[in-house]
Design an enzyme around this catalytic site. Structure first.
Site, PDB file in Angstrom:
ATOM      1  N   HIS A  21       0.955  -1.174  -0.060  1.00  0.00           N
ATOM      2  CA  HIS A  21      -0.005   0.034   0.084  1.00  0.00           C
ATOM      3  C   HIS A  21       0.953   1.288   0.055  1.00  0.00           C
ATOM      4  O   HIS A  21       1.834   1.306   0.733  1.00  0.00           O
ATOM      5  CB  HIS A  21      -0.681  -0.042   1.049  1.00  0.00           C
ATOM      6  CG  HIS A  21      -1.829  -1.220   1.397  1.00  0.00           C
ATOM      7  ND1 HIS A  21      -3.237  -1.107   0.541  1.00  0.00           N
ATOM      8  CD2 HIS A  21      -1.903  -2.364   1.777  1.00  0.00           C
ATOM      9  CE1 HIS A  21      -3.684  -2.076   0.741  1.00  0.00           C
ATOM     10  NE2 HIS A  21      -2.996  -2.954   1.470  1.00  0.00           N
ATOM     11  N   CYS A  33      -2.119   4.935  -4.590  1.00  0.00           N
ATOM     12  CA  CYS A  33      -2.838   3.858  -4.671  1.00  0.00           C
ATOM     13  C   CYS A  33      -4.009   3.814  -5.871  1.00  0.00           C
ATOM     14  O   CYS A  33      -4.015   2.755  -6.611  1.00  0.00           O
ATOM     15  CB  CYS A  33      -3.478   3.515  -3.402  1.00  0.00           C
ATOM     16  SG  CYS A  33      -4.030   1.840  -3.272  1.00  0.00           S
TER      17      CYS A  33
END
Length: 109
Positions: A21, A33
């Site tokens: 992430h 992201c």
């Protein structure tokens, strides 16, 4: 950190794995992201639609993981199209990496 591994066979792109992430912003507002997801899923959707093939796809249950590998024994025409779409994805991901190197790293395997 998002880690992108590009899989090659004899120098030719045959798949990729994305894990992690970016954490470049609060949940729901993480632009890195969102960009990586849009580029990678767009490439996979284009391969499926344009090449009329089903690559081997593995996704993580909680998100943050995507692995895609082209199937073996494709015709030369389909293989060239699929590789071109993967190369386009690579260029887009490299553009993101150039601007946000603290959040994404691309490695050729």
């Amino acid at each position: 950190m998002i880690n992108v591994s590009l899989f090659r066979s004899e120098g030719e792109l045959k798949g990729f794995e994305i894990s992690g992430h970016a954490e470049s912003g609060p949940y729901g507002h993480d632009l890195v992201c969102a960009a990586v997801s849009a580029v990678s899923f767009g490439a996979v959707n284009a391969i499926i639609s344009i090449c009329d093939i089903e690559p081997d796809i593995t996704q993580g249950g909680e998100g943050g993981y995507l692995k895609v590998v082209l199937p073996d024994k494709l015709s030369e025409e389909i293989l060239l199209k699929a590789r071109l779409l993967l190369e386009g994805m690579q260029v887009s991901l490299q553009t993101i990496e150039n601007e946000y190197q603290d959040y994404i790293k691309i490695t050729d395997m």
